[in-house]
Design a protein around this motif. Sequence first.
Motif, PDB file in Angstrom:
ATOM      1  N   ASP B 121       0.839  -1.203   0.000  1.00 21.38           N
ATOM      2  CA  ASP B 121       0.000   0.000   0.000  1.00 21.38           C
ATOM      3  C   ASP B 121       0.871   1.249   0.000  1.00 21.38           C
ATOM      4  OD1 ASP B 121      -2.194  -1.550  -0.001  1.00 21.38           O
ATOM      5  OD2 ASP B 121      -2.585  -1.403   2.160  1.00 21.38           O
ATOM      6  N   ARG B 122       1.921   1.187   0.775  1.00 27.29           N
ATOM      7  CA  ARG B 122       2.787   2.350   0.910  1.00 27.29           C
ATOM      8  C   ARG B 122       3.581   2.621  -0.358  1.00 27.29           C
ATOM      9  NH1 ARG B 122       5.936   4.002   6.170  1.00 27.29           N
ATOM     10  NH2 ARG B 122       6.432   6.094   5.456  1.00 27.29           N
ATOM     11  N   PHE B 123       4.034   1.525  -1.005  1.00 25.86           N
ATOM     12  CA  PHE B 123       4.807   1.654  -2.246  1.00 25.86           C
ATOM     13  C   PHE B 123       4.021   0.952  -3.359  1.00 25.86           C
ATOM     14  CE2 PHE B 123       7.800   1.293   1.306  1.00 25.86           C
ATOM     15  CZ  PHE B 123       8.544   2.449   1.171  1.00 25.86           C
ATOM     16  N   PRO B 124       3.050   1.656  -3.960  1.00 30.08           N
ATOM     17  CA  PRO B 124       2.160   0.984  -4.927  1.00 30.08           C
ATOM     18  C   PRO B 124       2.917   0.294  -6.053  1.00 30.08           C
ATOM     19  CG  PRO B 124       1.356   3.179  -4.401  1.00 30.08           C
ATOM     20  CD  PRO B 124       2.697   3.060  -3.762  1.00 30.08           C
ATOM     21  N   VAL B 125       4.062   0.853  -6.449  1.00 24.63           N
ATOM     22  CA  VAL B 125       4.792   0.244  -7.558  1.00 24.63           C
ATOM     23  C   VAL B 125       5.268  -1.157  -7.184  1.00 24.63           C
ATOM     24  CG1 VAL B 125       6.991   1.278  -6.887  1.00 24.63           C
ATOM     25  CG2 VAL B 125       6.612   0.628  -9.252  1.00 24.63           C
ATOM     26  N   LEU B 126       5.572  -1.360  -5.899  1.00 25.53           N
ATOM     27  CA  LEU B 126       6.004  -2.694  -5.463  1.00 25.53           C
ATOM     28  C   LEU B 126       4.819  -3.659  -5.473  1.00 25.53           C
ATOM     29  CD1 LEU B 126       8.422  -1.825  -2.513  1.00 25.53           C
ATOM     30  CD2 LEU B 126       8.932  -2.128  -4.940  1.00 25.53           C
ATOM     31  N   ILE B 147      14.437  -0.329   0.817  1.00 27.74           N
ATOM     32  CA  ILE B 147      13.954   0.325   2.044  1.00 27.74           C
ATOM     33  C   ILE B 147      12.758  -0.455   2.611  1.00 27.74           C
ATOM     34  CG2 ILE B 147      12.939   2.433   2.979  1.00 27.74           C
ATOM     35  CD1 ILE B 147      14.600   3.988   0.867  1.00 27.74           C
ATOM     36  N   ALA B 148      11.828  -0.819   1.719  1.00 32.54           N
ATOM     37  CA  ALA B 148      10.648  -1.562   2.185  1.00 32.54           C
ATOM     38  C   ALA B 148      11.059  -2.900   2.794  1.00 32.54           C
ATOM     39  CB  ALA B 148       9.677  -1.789   1.024  1.00 32.54           C
ATOM     40  N   ARG B 149      12.068  -3.533   2.216  1.00 28.40           N
ATOM     41  CA  ARG B 149      12.531  -4.825   2.717  1.00 28.40           C
ATOM     42  C   ARG B 149      13.018  -4.709   4.159  1.00 28.40           C
ATOM     43  NH1 ARG B 149      17.534  -7.424  -0.467  1.00 28.40           N
ATOM     44  NH2 ARG B 149      18.528  -5.571   0.409  1.00 28.40           N
ATOM     45  N   VAL B 150      13.744  -3.631   4.435  1.00 29.11           N
ATOM     46  CA  VAL B 150      14.253  -3.492   5.796  1.00 29.11           C
ATOM     47  C   VAL B 150      13.127  -3.054   6.737  1.00 29.11           C
ATOM     48  CG1 VAL B 150      15.063  -1.098   5.846  1.00 29.11           C
ATOM     49  CG2 VAL B 150      16.398  -2.862   6.966  1.00 29.11           C
ATOM     50  N   LEU B 151      12.130  -2.327   6.213  1.00 27.93           N
ATOM     51  CA  LEU B 151      11.002  -1.927   7.061  1.00 27.93           C
ATOM     52  C   LEU B 151      10.153  -3.136   7.462  1.00 27.93           C
ATOM     53  CD1 LEU B 151       9.808   1.381   5.345  1.00 27.93           C
ATOM     54  CD2 LEU B 151      11.200   1.123   7.412  1.00 27.93           C
ATOM     55  N   MET B 152      10.192  -4.198   6.659  1.00 30.87           N
ATOM     56  CA  MET B 152       9.466  -5.426   6.996  1.00 30.87           C
ATOM     57  C   MET B 152       9.912  -5.962   8.358  1.00 30.87           C
ATOM     58  SD  MET B 152       7.253  -6.583   4.685  1.00 30.87           S
ATOM     59  CE  MET B 152       7.161  -8.354   4.968  1.00 30.87           C
ATOM     60  N   ALA B 153      11.138  -5.615   8.770  1.00 26.37           N
ATOM     61  CA  ALA B 153      11.662  -6.087  10.043  1.00 26.37           C
ATOM     62  C   ALA B 153      11.262  -5.160  11.189  1.00 26.37           C
ATOM     63  CB  ALA B 153      13.186  -6.195   9.967  1.00 26.37           C
ATOM     64  N   ALA B 154      10.584  -4.045  10.882  1.00 33.30           N
ATOM     65  CA  ALA B 154      10.226  -3.036  11.878  1.00 33.30           C
ATOM     66  C   ALA B 154      11.416  -2.714  12.784  1.00 33.30           C
ATOM     67  CB  ALA B 154       9.018  -3.494  12.702  1.00 33.30           C
ATOM     68  N   PRO B 155      12.505  -2.194  12.197  1.00 29.56           N
ATOM     69  CA  PRO B 155      13.725  -1.981  12.992  1.00 29.56           C
ATOM     70  C   PRO B 155      13.575  -0.838  13.994  1.00 29.56           C
ATOM     71  CG  PRO B 155      13.978  -0.992  10.827  1.00 29.56           C
ATOM     72  CD  PRO B 155      12.641  -1.697  10.824  1.00 29.56           C
ATOM     73  N   ARG B 156      14.371  -0.887  15.067  1.00 29.84           N
ATOM     74  CA  ARG B 156      14.357   0.261  15.980  1.00 29.84           C
ATOM     75  C   ARG B 156      15.486   1.226  15.643  1.00 29.84           C
ATOM     76  NH1 ARG B 156      16.697  -1.960  21.741  1.00 29.84           N
ATOM     77  NH2 ARG B 156      17.307  -4.013  20.983  1.00 29.84           N
ATOM     78  N   LEU B 157      16.456   0.758  14.881  1.00 32.16           N
ATOM     79  CA  LEU B 157      17.504   1.647  14.376  1.00 32.16           C
ATOM     80  C   LEU B 157      17.699   1.333  12.908  1.00 32.16           C
ATOM     81  CD1 LEU B 157      19.860   3.682  14.733  1.00 32.16           C
ATOM     82  CD2 LEU B 157      21.316   1.718  15.280  1.00 32.16           C
ATOM     83  N   LEU B 158      17.546   2.358  12.073  1.00 31.55           N
ATOM     84  CA  LEU B 158      17.672   2.159  10.633  1.00 31.55           C
ATOM     85  C   LEU B 158      18.958   2.835  10.154  1.00 31.55           C
ATOM     86  CD1 LEU B 158      16.547   1.192   7.956  1.00 31.55           C
ATOM     87  CD2 LEU B 158      15.124   3.230   7.861  1.00 31.55           C
ATOM     88  N   LEU B 159      19.840   2.040   9.569  1.00 30.27           N
ATOM     89  CA  LEU B 159      21.078   2.560   9.006  1.00 30.27           C
ATOM     90  C   LEU B 159      20.898   2.625   7.502  1.00 30.27           C
ATOM     91  CD1 LEU B 159      23.454   0.108  10.922  1.00 30.27           C
ATOM     92  CD2 LEU B 159      22.730   2.374  11.694  1.00 30.27           C
ATOM     93  N   MET B 160      21.202   3.769   6.902  1.00 30.19           N
ATOM     94  CA  MET B 160      21.028   3.887   5.452  1.00 30.19           C
ATOM     95  C   MET B 160      22.327   4.363   4.834  1.00 30.19           C
ATOM     96  SD  MET B 160      17.283   5.692   5.313  1.00 30.19           S
ATOM     97  CE  MET B 160      16.550   4.831   3.954  1.00 30.19           C
ATOM     98  N   ASP B 161      22.818   3.596   3.861  1.00 31.36           N
ATOM     99  CA  ASP B 161      24.093   3.917   3.233  1.00 31.36           C
ATOM    100  C   ASP B 161      23.847   4.432   1.814  1.00 31.36           C
ATOM    101  OD1 ASP B 161      26.734   4.219   2.713  1.00 31.36           O
ATOM    102  OD2 ASP B 161      27.306   2.128   3.093  1.00 31.36           O
TER     103      ASP B 161
END
Lengths: 295, 236
Positions: B121-126, B147-161
């Motif tokens: 729903d959040r990323f309709p293209v996916l 990004i959506a893949r890592v959000l599936m884990a509901a992380p408490r700390l998100l590292l983005m490179d």
Amino acid sequence: MGTLLQQTVNALSLGGVYALLALGLATVFSIVRLINFAHGEVMTIAGYGIWWALLLALPAPVAILAGVAVAVGAALAMERIAFRPMRGADVTTLLITSFAVSEIIKVLFQNGISARPVPIVLPAWLTSTIDLGAVRIGMISVVSIAAVVLALGAMALLLRRTPLGLAMRAAAEDFAVVRLMGIKANHVVALAFAISGALAGIAAVLWVAQRGSVDPLMGATPVLKAFIATVLGGLGSLGGAVLGGFVVGAVEVFLQGFLPEAALPYREAISLSIIIGLLVLRPDGLWPAANVSRS
Amino acid sequence: MNRLSVTGLRVRYGPIEAVRGLDLEVGPGEIVALLGANGAGKTSTLSAIAGLVPPSGGRILLDGEDVTGLPAEALARRGVGLVPEGRRVFASLTVAENLLLGGAVHAPPPERRARLRRMEDRFPVLGERRDQKAGLLSGGEQQMLAIARVLMAAPRLLLMDEPSLGLAPQMVERVFDLIAQLRSEGLTILLVEQNVPMSLDIANHGVVLANGRVSLRGTARDLLASDAVRGAYLAG
């Protein structure tokens, strides 16, 4: 016409065994970049497992299951004892490690049991033949083909439908990112070895049933053929390994069946020449792995 | 208490020390931008926090718990998510399979399915491309998937490179909008970026690295105004 059918059944049953072995090699290779030349000894161990179970007067189905279980155990033990400490080592080091494991196991069987083949007597119905008018087909060939179809189907389901199967396919592409998903590297690697062991175990059952004996070098030749099959199919490609196994089996059987007698001594040379020819045409294999561009 | 607290971090690759005694703090619900030239040690820092490389020195605390030297899979299970440089989606897996794998150890199957639907729903293209191989997506779509893949884990700390690296300008905007939006949903983010002005625009704090050490730190607003940052990154 009859011979063609017969030879096709033979080609499928022999190719199926190569396909199972090649798929096991490719599964492990795709995950840990190891060409496990001790894979043949997993097969040998399964053969002796069946032999031992039958000596204990266990019924044949139990002995067959025991053989497969022993193969899974042997593959897991190899990973834990020999290959896990070498994790991350370069390809050559891993290759040499697998040769060492292979030689050690061969010598253990040669000195511990016998260098000669020990006979295995399987139930009569397995060694019977089916008469289709002019054509006679060995029951074992039919069973082999059925077993191969079932094993390949189960493998496809595992890889497509289960989370661990997904993780394995992903790990073949990018292991580090799979670990970032929280999936334990050791689990994925152990599963790959367990699957390769189970496939080698099934291959061993079929091989032993066709030959009626086990010897310390039993696994060496079929695994060499399976290795050729994985290269022919495209190293690291699971579908390619299966396809390669069937092609290698078919080339071997059809040459044996249809070459003029004078040319039969050159059968292996001709069959390898055909495979080299195919590789010249398709250097990446018949069905290359999708992810060749990996760091 | 800080969500992430790094003290004296050192990362060494053979004879080369990429990170030499780095201190870093990220409070819950904030974005900290980690800036610096190529080779300053940004990716090495993220890799150490995510457990992909073992630190050769220093301590890493996650919500006060010492997690120094834990392997990547253990840190992921504790809620550290990394969107790696170059996206690194699983090209031969479908979009849906990539997402399900992202939540594989973090949620039981029904919850995983629910999260998958929320991501679609959040990323309709996916959602539209759920059964396509991820390798067939465009660069921007792959970044959304990563990004959506890592959000599936509901992380408490998100590292983005480098999430905006190599993307078309309007896609870069979308990525930065998304990062700001994630913070407003309560996520804590440590962001490594080349795009200094846009990063400082959405970040609470900024840390500038040079040669594996912190050369400058402050609130994003102060850094944007500082002569050193303006001279190095914003001059044009």
